[in-house]
Structures are given as C-alpha cells and as structure tokens.
Design a protein around this motif. Structure first.
Motif, PDB file in Angstrom:
ATOM      1  N   ILE A 133      17.328  66.592  86.104  1.00 22.50           N
ATOM      2  CA  ILE A 133      18.712  67.000  85.906  1.00 22.50           C
ATOM      3  C   ILE A 133      18.588  68.221  85.302  1.00 22.50           C
ATOM      4  CG2 ILE A 133      20.493  66.538  84.573  1.00 22.50           C
ATOM      5  CD1 ILE A 133      20.429  64.439  86.482  1.00 22.50           C
ATOM      6  N   GLN A 134      17.728  68.593  84.353  1.00 22.13           N
ATOM      7  CA  GLN A 134      17.763  70.016  83.454  1.00 22.13           C
ATOM      8  C   GLN A 134      17.245  70.881  84.541  1.00 22.13           C
ATOM      9  OE1 GLN A 134      14.563  68.658  80.649  1.00 22.13           O
ATOM     10  NE2 GLN A 134      16.440  68.042  79.250  1.00 22.13           N
ATOM     11  N   LEU A 135      16.293  70.599  85.651  1.00 25.37           N
ATOM     12  CA  LEU A 135      15.954  71.492  86.502  1.00 25.37           C
ATOM     13  C   LEU A 135      17.218  71.876  87.547  1.00 25.37           C
ATOM     14  CD1 LEU A 135      12.216  70.546  86.830  1.00 25.37           C
ATOM     15  CD2 LEU A 135      13.143  72.642  86.284  1.00 25.37           C
ATOM     16  N   ALA A 136      17.803  70.741  88.014  1.00 22.15           N
ATOM     17  CA  ALA A 136      18.875  71.078  88.932  1.00 22.15           C
ATOM     18  C   ALA A 136      19.748  72.057  88.128  1.00 22.15           C
ATOM     19  CB  ALA A 136      19.737  69.793  89.322  1.00 22.15           C
ATOM     20  N   CYS A 137      20.348  72.017  86.777  1.00 19.45           N
ATOM     21  CA  CYS A 137      21.106  72.729  86.247  1.00 19.45           C
ATOM     22  C   CYS A 137      20.376  74.184  86.064  1.00 19.45           C
ATOM     23  CB  CYS A 137      21.274  72.314  84.955  1.00 19.45           C
ATOM     24  SG  CYS A 137      22.318  70.745  84.499  1.00 19.45           S
ATOM     25  N   ASP A 138      19.329  74.143  86.139  1.00 16.17           N
ATOM     26  CA  ASP A 138      18.574  75.757  85.608  1.00 16.17           C
ATOM     27  C   ASP A 138      18.404  76.464  87.018  1.00 16.17           C
ATOM     28  OD1 ASP A 138      17.786  75.264  83.055  1.00 16.17           O
ATOM     29  OD2 ASP A 138      15.697  74.670  83.375  1.00 16.17           O
ATOM     30  N   PHE A 139      18.441  75.630  88.153  1.00 17.42           N
ATOM     31  CA  PHE A 139      18.315  76.451  89.408  1.00 17.42           C
ATOM     32  C   PHE A 139      19.660  76.825  89.933  1.00 17.42           C
ATOM     33  CE2 PHE A 139      14.028  74.769  90.099  1.00 17.42           C
ATOM     34  CZ  PHE A 139      13.380  75.737  90.518  1.00 17.42           C
ATOM     35  N   ALA A 140      20.574  76.078  89.372  1.00 15.50           N
ATOM     36  CA  ALA A 140      21.996  76.511  89.823  1.00 15.50           C
ATOM     37  C   ALA A 140      22.306  77.652  88.920  1.00 15.50           C
ATOM     38  CB  ALA A 140      23.134  75.469  89.467  1.00 15.50           C
ATOM     39  N   GLY A 141      22.198  77.708  87.585  1.00 18.41           N
ATOM     40  CA  GLY A 141      22.542  78.724  86.852  1.00 18.41           C
ATOM     41  C   GLY A 141      22.102  79.897  86.711  1.00 18.41           C
ATOM     42  N   ARG A 201      24.893  69.091  79.555  1.00 16.86           N
ATOM     43  CA  ARG A 201      24.362  70.345  80.149  1.00 16.86           C
ATOM     44  C   ARG A 201      24.792  70.447  81.230  1.00 16.86           C
ATOM     45  NH1 ARG A 201      18.327  71.751  79.655  1.00 16.86           N
ATOM     46  NH2 ARG A 201      18.086  73.388  81.222  1.00 16.86           N
ATOM     47  N   LEU A 202      25.085  69.462  82.086  1.00 14.58           N
ATOM     48  CA  LEU A 202      25.832  69.679  83.440  1.00 14.58           C
ATOM     49  C   LEU A 202      27.132  70.069  83.337  1.00 14.58           C
ATOM     50  CD1 LEU A 202      24.873  65.907  85.005  1.00 14.58           C
ATOM     51  CD2 LEU A 202      24.037  68.140  86.024  1.00 14.58           C
ATOM     52  N   ALA A 203      27.878  69.896  82.322  1.00 11.67           N
ATOM     53  CA  ALA A 203      29.224  70.267  82.438  1.00 11.67           C
ATOM     54  C   ALA A 203      29.209  71.946  81.921  1.00 11.67           C
ATOM     55  CB  ALA A 203      30.129  69.595  81.018  1.00 11.67           C
TER      56      ALA A 203
END
Length: 167
Positions: free
Chosen positions: A55-63, A90-92
């Motif tokens: 989840i953290q990495l999905a957020c990082d790649f998007a942001g 974090r997703l929010a």
C-alpha cells in the motif's frame, strides 16, 4: 487525451479502491478473529513485501510519480503506518495530494526529461512518457494488484470489481 487525464484519474481510482479493500480486510479480521497485524504483515511469498508496504509503495509511485512529471519537489513520505486506519489515511493523503495537481502542470511532461531513483545508488533518466508508461504505471499497478492478491489469498472476500473500485 492530456497527460494529466491519462494519469491522475487512474491513480485516484485505484487508490480509492485500495482504501475499500482495506476496509473489507479489517472487517474480515474482526469477523474471523484475526489480529490485524497478521494480515498487514501477510505476504504472497516469503521474499515479497508485506501488505502494508504494498500500500505504501502504491501511494509513493502515484504521488512521487506525479511530482516528477509535473517537475516539482518530490514529497517525503516516511513509512510509519501500523494499522488499517493509518494506511487508509495514507491513501487519503495521497489522493488529496493528487487532486491538487492541474492539467497545466503536466503540459510538456510527456517529452520532458525526468531523472528518478531506481535503487539506493542508481538513477535513470527518461522522457516523461517513458517514466509514466515504463516505470510509474507498472510499479503502481504491481503493488496495488499484489495488495489485492495478498488479501484474496488470505480469504478476504474481494474480487476484480473491488480492485477496480466499482463493487
């Protein structure tokens, strides 16, 4: 279609669906009397990263991907989340960050050179189109799909529609 339209809405869709997946995972833990940290630490294979890191990495790649494409400072995002709620926050936060981008910030990004890290001591430089299509999207979707796979593998009743955010 603009470069912005090809990227930001796609990220927002999946980040929203990941939040829904975490809500279902938390309910699954409560219903099956599973300690949340067990599922948050679950992996598809021992040498793979756990659910929380996916989840953290999905957020990082998007942001971070959008920041690099818009040619602005890349945000710092320490990995401190320990609970389902922390990960949903974090997703929010990532979604809120993405919603601040404008199409104008992405003008010319497809042909602009972008240098980004590809390991602890390595960088790669590609045109923005290559960054998005060869690095950001594949990594973002890999980590999002792996998070879905971990949850499904551990008995959370989710499917493709949940991954797409249309359930």
């Amino acid at each position: 279609m603009s470069f912005y339209d090809a990227s930001v809405p796609a990220f927002l869709q999946i980040l929203g669906s990941l939040s829904g997946l975490l809500t279902k995972a938390e309910a699954h833990c409560a219903a099956k009397n599973i300690q949340p940290e067990v599922l948050l630490g679950a992996r598809l294979y021992p040498d793979m990263l756990p659910l929380s890191k996916q989840i953290q990495l999905a957020c990082d790649f998007a942001g971070k991907g959008c920041a690099r494409l818009a040619h602005i400072d890349v945000p710092s995002t320490p990995d401190t989340e320990k609970t389902f709620e922390d990960l949903r926050q974090r997703l929010a936060k990532t979604s809120d960050y993405l919603k601040k981008f404008t199409p104008a910030q992405f003008e010319g990004a497809d042909s602009r050179e972008v240098t980004f890290p590809v390991g602890p001591d390595k960088t790669l430089t590609l045109k923005g189109q290559g960054v998005l299509n060869r690095f950001v999207f594949p990594n973002f979707y890999f980590h999002a799909a792996t998070a879905h796979g971990i949850l499904r593998h551990n008995g959370v009743e989710i499917g493709k529609r949940d991954f797409l955010g249309v359930a």
